[in-house]
Design an enzyme around this catalytic site. Structure first.
Site, PDB file in Angstrom:
ATOM      1  N   TYR A 158       0.828  -1.204   0.000  1.00 18.87           N
ATOM      2  CA  TYR A 158       0.000   0.000   0.000  1.00 18.87           C
ATOM      3  C   TYR A 158       0.863   1.255   0.000  1.00 18.87           C
ATOM      4  O   TYR A 158       0.590   2.228  -0.718  1.00 18.87           O
ATOM      5  CB  TYR A 158      -0.913  -0.027   1.221  1.00 18.87           C
ATOM      6  CG  TYR A 158      -1.943   1.081   1.270  1.00 18.87           C
ATOM      7  CD1 TYR A 158      -3.113   1.001   0.520  1.00 18.87           C
ATOM      8  CD2 TYR A 158      -1.763   2.194   2.087  1.00 18.87           C
ATOM      9  CE1 TYR A 158      -4.071   2.004   0.576  1.00 18.87           C
ATOM     10  CE2 TYR A 158      -2.712   3.199   2.153  1.00 18.87           C
ATOM     11  CZ  TYR A 158      -3.866   3.096   1.402  1.00 18.87           C
ATOM     12  OH  TYR A 158      -4.816   4.095   1.462  1.00 18.87           O
ATOM     13  N   LYS A 162       0.918   4.064  -3.125  1.00 24.09           N
ATOM     14  CA  LYS A 162       0.523   5.451  -2.880  1.00 24.09           C
ATOM     15  C   LYS A 162       1.661   6.415  -3.226  1.00 24.09           C
ATOM     16  O   LYS A 162       1.405   7.532  -3.701  1.00 24.09           O
ATOM     17  CB  LYS A 162       0.052   5.631  -1.442  1.00 24.09           C
ATOM     18  CG  LYS A 162      -1.263   4.904  -1.146  1.00 24.09           C
ATOM     19  CD  LYS A 162      -2.400   5.348  -2.066  1.00 24.09           C
ATOM     20  CE  LYS A 162      -3.709   4.682  -1.700  1.00 24.09           C
ATOM     21  NZ  LYS A 162      -4.834   5.122  -2.571  1.00 24.09           N
TER      22      LYS A 162
END
Length: 254
Positions: A158, A162
């Protein structure tokens, strides 16, 4: 009458069936926008579409996995055929995966998080840009994360995607700034949503991340992130391009 320039605009919001996406769709509706609600869950998409109409907006729904090129094409086609083009694209849909540390990330989790959180926004941006270029204007807002500003806010996959989404934001902003198209991102901190994190509490990453999150402050609300998204898409942000705006109660300043 709206003073944001969003009245009658054609807006795409992915992951609009809940959380930040739902709040964003409703805020656009409040400005008189016409919203394509894209979500994996049919019941959620229809509920939000009804809420958008009740708030004075116009809604169309597309149900499917936004990581699928066929769904991406359907979303763009729906906006163009139903609302005459694309003025605003909000790449909001995302998953957190299993929130694993680097040595514990499986191939399947890595590939799925990248596909949904980074490849899907790229595919949709690429598909929407020709329609924005045809109009000579457009606004793209990506939902990044505090994890894209630091290495300690989530699991490896993640966090990596991002950071990548912020790169996509800035690159697109530079490439198309002279074409009337602005691209920005919001970077929410902890937001109270129904996003499910399928993680092992005893694993390495959760124990590390928890210690850093002690500085994160209060949990934010979905509508607070939505307000920032709508602002960045509006005429009020007409000279704002390539910005990553934290919506985190100052966590990024700690």
């Amino acid at each position: 009458m709206s003073t944001t320039g969003l009245e009658n605009s054609s807006v795409i919001v992915t992951g609009a069936g809940s959380g930040i996406g739902r709040a964003t769709a409703l805020r656009f509706a409040g400005e008189g926008a016409r919203v394509v609600i894209a979500d994996l869950n049919a019941a959620s998409a229809e509920e939000v579409a009804d809420a958008v109409r009740s708030a004075g907006g116009t809604a169309a729904t597309v149900v499917g996995d936004i990581a699928d090129q066929r769904v991406v094409d359907q979303v763009v086609t729906t906006a163009v055929e139903s609302f005459g083009g694309i003025d605003v694209l909000v790449n909001n849909a995302g998953i957190m995966g299993k929130m694993s540390a680097t040595a514990d990330v499986t191939d399947a989790d890595w590939e799925r998080v990248i596909r949904v959180d980074l490849t899907a926004p790229f595919l949709l941006t690429r598909a929407a840009l020709p329609h924005m270029l045809e109009r000579g204007k457009g606004a793209i807002v990506n939902t990044a994360s505090a994890a894209g500003l630091r290495g300690s806010a989530s699991g490896t996959a993640y966090t990596v995607v991002k950071h990548g989404l912020i790169g996509l934001t800035r690159s697109t902003a530079v490439m198309y700034r002279d074409k009337g198209i602005r691209t920005n991102a919001v970077a929410p901190g902890g937001i109270r949503t129904d996003m499910v994190v399928d993680m092992d509490p005893a694993a390495l990453a959760p124990s590390v991340v928890v210690s850093y999150k002690a500085n994160s402050g209060r949990m934010g609300e979905a509508d607070e992130a939505a307000a920032a998204i709508v602002f960045l898409a509006s005429n009020a942000a007409s000279n704002i391009n390539g910005v990553v705006l934290p919506v985190d109660n100052g966590w990024s300043a700690v």
